[in-house]
Design a protein around this motif. Structure first.
Motif, PDB file in Angstrom:
ATOM      1  N   TRP A 150       0.844  -1.201   0.000  1.00 43.63           N
ATOM      2  CA  TRP A 150       0.000   0.000   0.000  1.00 43.63           C
ATOM      3  C   TRP A 150       0.881   1.255   0.000  1.00 43.63           C
ATOM      4  O   TRP A 150       1.688   1.447   0.906  1.00 43.63           O
ATOM      5  CB  TRP A 150      -0.888  -0.022   1.233  1.00 43.63           C
ATOM      6  CG  TRP A 150      -1.899   1.074   1.312  1.00 43.63           C
ATOM      7  CD1 TRP A 150      -1.750   2.289   1.915  1.00 43.63           C
ATOM      8  CD2 TRP A 150      -3.232   1.048   0.791  1.00 43.63           C
ATOM      9  NE1 TRP A 150      -2.894   3.031   1.800  1.00 43.63           N
ATOM     10  CE2 TRP A 150      -3.829   2.305   1.116  1.00 43.63           C
ATOM     11  CE3 TRP A 150      -3.992   0.120   0.089  1.00 43.63           C
ATOM     12  CZ2 TRP A 150      -5.138   2.625   0.759  1.00 43.63           C
ATOM     13  CZ3 TRP A 150      -5.288   0.435  -0.267  1.00 43.63           C
ATOM     14  CH2 TRP A 150      -5.851   1.666   0.063  1.00 43.63           C
ATOM     15  N   ALA A 157      -7.439   3.466  -6.304  1.00 51.15           N
ATOM     16  CA  ALA A 157      -8.602   2.585  -6.337  1.00 51.15           C
ATOM     17  C   ALA A 157      -9.126   2.483  -7.759  1.00 51.15           C
ATOM     18  O   ALA A 157      -9.199   3.489  -8.481  1.00 51.15           O
ATOM     19  CB  ALA A 157      -9.699   3.106  -5.412  1.00 51.15           C
ATOM     20  N   LEU A 171     -16.578   5.742  -0.359  1.00 49.97           N
ATOM     21  CA  LEU A 171     -15.656   4.611  -0.308  1.00 49.97           C
ATOM     22  C   LEU A 171     -14.233   5.078  -0.006  1.00 49.97           C
ATOM     23  O   LEU A 171     -13.481   4.400   0.705  1.00 49.97           O
ATOM     24  CB  LEU A 171     -15.691   3.844  -1.628  1.00 49.97           C
ATOM     25  CG  LEU A 171     -16.983   3.069  -1.916  1.00 49.97           C
ATOM     26  CD1 LEU A 171     -16.927   2.451  -3.306  1.00 49.97           C
ATOM     27  CD2 LEU A 171     -17.235   1.995  -0.872  1.00 49.97           C
ATOM     28  N   GLU A 174     -13.986   5.499   3.598  1.00 47.23           N
ATOM     29  CA  GLU A 174     -14.055   4.218   4.312  1.00 47.23           C
ATOM     30  C   GLU A 174     -12.761   3.419   4.196  1.00 47.23           C
ATOM     31  O   GLU A 174     -12.304   2.807   5.172  1.00 47.23           O
ATOM     32  CB  GLU A 174     -15.223   3.390   3.770  1.00 47.23           C
ATOM     33  CG  GLU A 174     -15.432   2.070   4.499  1.00 47.23           C
ATOM     34  CD  GLU A 174     -16.717   1.365   4.081  1.00 47.23           C
ATOM     35  OE1 GLU A 174     -16.911   0.225   4.516  1.00 47.23           O
ATOM     36  OE2 GLU A 174     -17.510   1.962   3.323  1.00 47.23           O
ATOM     37  N   TYR A 175     -12.143   3.435   3.006  1.00 50.27           N
ATOM     38  CA  TYR A 175     -10.999   2.564   2.766  1.00 50.27           C
ATOM     39  C   TYR A 175      -9.670   3.300   2.694  1.00 50.27           C
ATOM     40  O   TYR A 175      -8.615   2.664   2.632  1.00 50.27           O
ATOM     41  CB  TYR A 175     -11.219   1.762   1.480  1.00 50.27           C
ATOM     42  CG  TYR A 175     -12.348   0.774   1.610  1.00 50.27           C
ATOM     43  CD1 TYR A 175     -12.199  -0.382   2.371  1.00 50.27           C
ATOM     44  CD2 TYR A 175     -13.585   1.009   1.009  1.00 50.27           C
ATOM     45  CE1 TYR A 175     -13.243  -1.295   2.506  1.00 50.27           C
ATOM     46  CE2 TYR A 175     -14.632   0.113   1.129  1.00 50.27           C
ATOM     47  CZ  TYR A 175     -14.456  -1.037   1.891  1.00 50.27           C
ATOM     48  OH  TYR A 175     -15.483  -1.925   2.032  1.00 50.27           O
ATOM     49  N   ILE A 199      -6.545  -1.111  -4.729  1.00 47.46           N
ATOM     50  CA  ILE A 199      -7.784  -1.558  -4.085  1.00 47.46           C
ATOM     51  C   ILE A 199      -8.949  -1.451  -5.067  1.00 47.46           C
ATOM     52  O   ILE A 199      -8.983  -0.559  -5.923  1.00 47.46           O
ATOM     53  CB  ILE A 199      -8.071  -0.734  -2.804  1.00 47.46           C
ATOM     54  CG1 ILE A 199      -9.258  -1.330  -2.026  1.00 47.46           C
ATOM     55  CG2 ILE A 199      -8.271   0.741  -3.124  1.00 47.46           C
ATOM     56  CD1 ILE A 199      -9.415  -0.750  -0.618  1.00 47.46           C
ATOM     57  N   PRO A 201     -12.909  -1.777  -4.162  1.00 45.70           N
ATOM     58  CA  PRO A 201     -14.047  -2.090  -3.295  1.00 45.70           C
ATOM     59  C   PRO A 201     -15.312  -2.230  -4.136  1.00 45.70           C
ATOM     60  O   PRO A 201     -15.636  -1.352  -4.935  1.00 45.70           O
ATOM     61  CB  PRO A 201     -14.121  -0.871  -2.375  1.00 45.70           C
ATOM     62  CG  PRO A 201     -13.554   0.256  -3.197  1.00 45.70           C
ATOM     63  CD  PRO A 201     -12.610  -0.336  -4.194  1.00 45.70           C
ATOM     64  N   HIS A 203     -19.175  -2.630  -3.609  1.00 48.46           N
ATOM     65  CA  HIS A 203     -20.396  -2.648  -2.800  1.00 48.46           C
ATOM     66  C   HIS A 203     -21.580  -2.672  -3.754  1.00 48.46           C
ATOM     67  O   HIS A 203     -22.327  -1.707  -3.887  1.00 48.46           O
ATOM     68  CB  HIS A 203     -20.463  -1.418  -1.887  1.00 48.46           C
ATOM     69  CG  HIS A 203     -19.467  -1.433  -0.780  1.00 48.46           C
ATOM     70  ND1 HIS A 203     -19.569  -0.637   0.332  1.00 48.46           N
ATOM     71  CD2 HIS A 203     -18.338  -2.163  -0.598  1.00 48.46           C
ATOM     72  CE1 HIS A 203     -18.548  -0.862   1.134  1.00 48.46           C
ATOM     73  NE2 HIS A 203     -17.784  -1.785   0.589  1.00 48.46           N
ATOM     74  N   PRO A 228     -16.046  -7.287   3.036  1.00 48.42           N
ATOM     75  CA  PRO A 228     -15.639  -6.019   3.647  1.00 48.42           C
ATOM     76  C   PRO A 228     -15.168  -6.161   5.086  1.00 48.42           C
ATOM     77  O   PRO A 228     -14.380  -5.345   5.567  1.00 48.42           O
ATOM     78  CB  PRO A 228     -16.908  -5.171   3.552  1.00 48.42           C
ATOM     79  CG  PRO A 228     -17.630  -5.702   2.365  1.00 48.42           C
ATOM     80  CD  PRO A 228     -17.380  -7.191   2.411  1.00 48.42           C
ATOM     81  N   VAL A 248     -13.945  -6.680  -1.139  1.00 49.86           N
ATOM     82  CA  VAL A 248     -12.858  -5.715  -1.303  1.00 49.86           C
ATOM     83  C   VAL A 248     -11.632  -6.471  -1.777  1.00 49.86           C
ATOM     84  O   VAL A 248     -11.203  -7.438  -1.133  1.00 49.86           O
ATOM     85  CB  VAL A 248     -12.533  -4.970   0.014  1.00 49.86           C
ATOM     86  CG1 VAL A 248     -11.423  -3.944  -0.228  1.00 49.86           C
ATOM     87  CG2 VAL A 248     -13.766  -4.307   0.595  1.00 49.86           C
ATOM     88  N   ARG A 250      -7.589  -6.193  -2.602  1.00 51.08           N
ATOM     89  CA  ARG A 250      -6.465  -5.352  -2.204  1.00 51.08           C
ATOM     90  C   ARG A 250      -5.160  -5.954  -2.704  1.00 51.08           C
ATOM     91  O   ARG A 250      -5.070  -7.147  -2.956  1.00 51.08           O
ATOM     92  CB  ARG A 250      -6.379  -5.237  -0.671  1.00 51.08           C
ATOM     93  CG  ARG A 250      -7.617  -4.730   0.028  1.00 51.08           C
ATOM     94  CD  ARG A 250      -7.430  -4.827   1.537  1.00 51.08           C
ATOM     95  NE  ARG A 250      -8.628  -4.502   2.286  1.00 51.08           N
ATOM     96  CZ  ARG A 250      -8.909  -3.294   2.768  1.00 51.08           C
ATOM     97  NH1 ARG A 250      -8.046  -2.298   2.559  1.00 51.08           N
ATOM     98  NH2 ARG A 250     -10.010  -3.061   3.442  1.00 51.08           N
TER      99      ARG A 250
END
Length: 252
Positions: A150, A157, A171, A174-175, A199, A201, A203, A228, A248, A250
């Motif tokens: 990371w 993302a 998002l 959140e991430y 990443i 994500p 949803h 998640p 999610v 990663r």
């Protein structure tokens, strides 16, 4: 027996070669029962893949997108089976965008253990082999790829093309990612696997055949795809029609 990613890559390559000449040709678009689009490219690609899998792996059952859409998904499945999406990103294909892929994943006891993803427009193919993720381009030898750590302050993302800005903002909070790029299809998982992004994500709704092959490649590259909450993301949910929950993906 699970180290068949290179063979799956050959099949994906063949399907990609069949699909690519149909891209940007104005193919008629039909609507499936779930109102998602389908074209002759989807159908021809799937027919080629199903024939090849039946010849090479006759004892392993297959759950594939177009067959399931037309005839219904199986109500039960054993511990070992293939998941096939012959053209993930049909909407992008129809728009003329390049982000669509060919996908074959092998599931064993709920987890993806082998897979291959081909990008017809770019000629890229990602696949599992020998416990790692490989990538090749047409005419270029395959090489291993790895997910990257990371990057603080610069995490990228990959988000669905149709995601609303306010959803992407939520998002990001959140991430904790900093940059974002819209992209369709399972190629997002492969870009994370090769260390080009961090990443993805999701949803929203997907099906098991959308993610299985890319999940296998990502895991082999040192990345992960979980719920998640960080729980294992499992396959073979026949009782739910092979629908995925939120997830999610990663990098390392």
């Amino acid at each position: 027996m699970n180290d068949i990613g290179a063979e799956l890559a050959e099949i994906c390559d063949a399907a990609a070669a069949l699909i690519l000449p149909l891209w940007r040709t104005g193919l008629a678009v039909a609507q499936k029962a779930d109102e998602s689009p389908v074209t002759e490219a989807d159908r021809q690609g799937e027919a080629l893949i199903l024939k090849a899998l039946a010849e090479r792996f006759p004892d392993i059952p297959v759950v594939s997108e177009e067959d399931a859409s037309e005839f219904g998904a199986p109500e039960a499945i054993g511990p070992r089976f293939f998941l096939v999406d012959p053209l993930d990103g049909t909407k992008a294909f129809v728009r003329g965008d390049p982000h669509f892929t060919v996908n074959i994943g092998l599931i064993q006891d709920g987890r993806p253990v082998a897979g291959a993803v081909a990008s017809p427009p770019s000629g890229e193919v990602w696949y599992t082999q020998g416990g790692q993720a490989m990538k090749r381009l047409q005419g270029v030898p395959a090489r291993p790829v790895r997910a990257r750590p990371w990057p603080d302050g610069a995490a990228l993302a990959l988000l669905s093309h149709t995601m609303k800005p306010e959803t992407a903002d939520k998002l990001a909070q959140e991430y904790g990612f900093h940059l974002r790029e819209p992209m369709d299809s399972s190629i997002k998982l492969c870009r994370i696997a090769e260390g080009m992004a961090d990443i993805y994500p999701r949803h929203g709704p997907t099906m098991e055949w959308d993610t299985a092959a890319g999940h296998a490649v990502l895991a082999a590259a040192g990345g992960r795809l979980t719920t998640p909450e960080g729980q294992p993301f499992l396959y073979g949910k026949a009782h739910e029609g092979f629908r995925n929950g939120w997830f999610v993906a990663r990098g390392a």
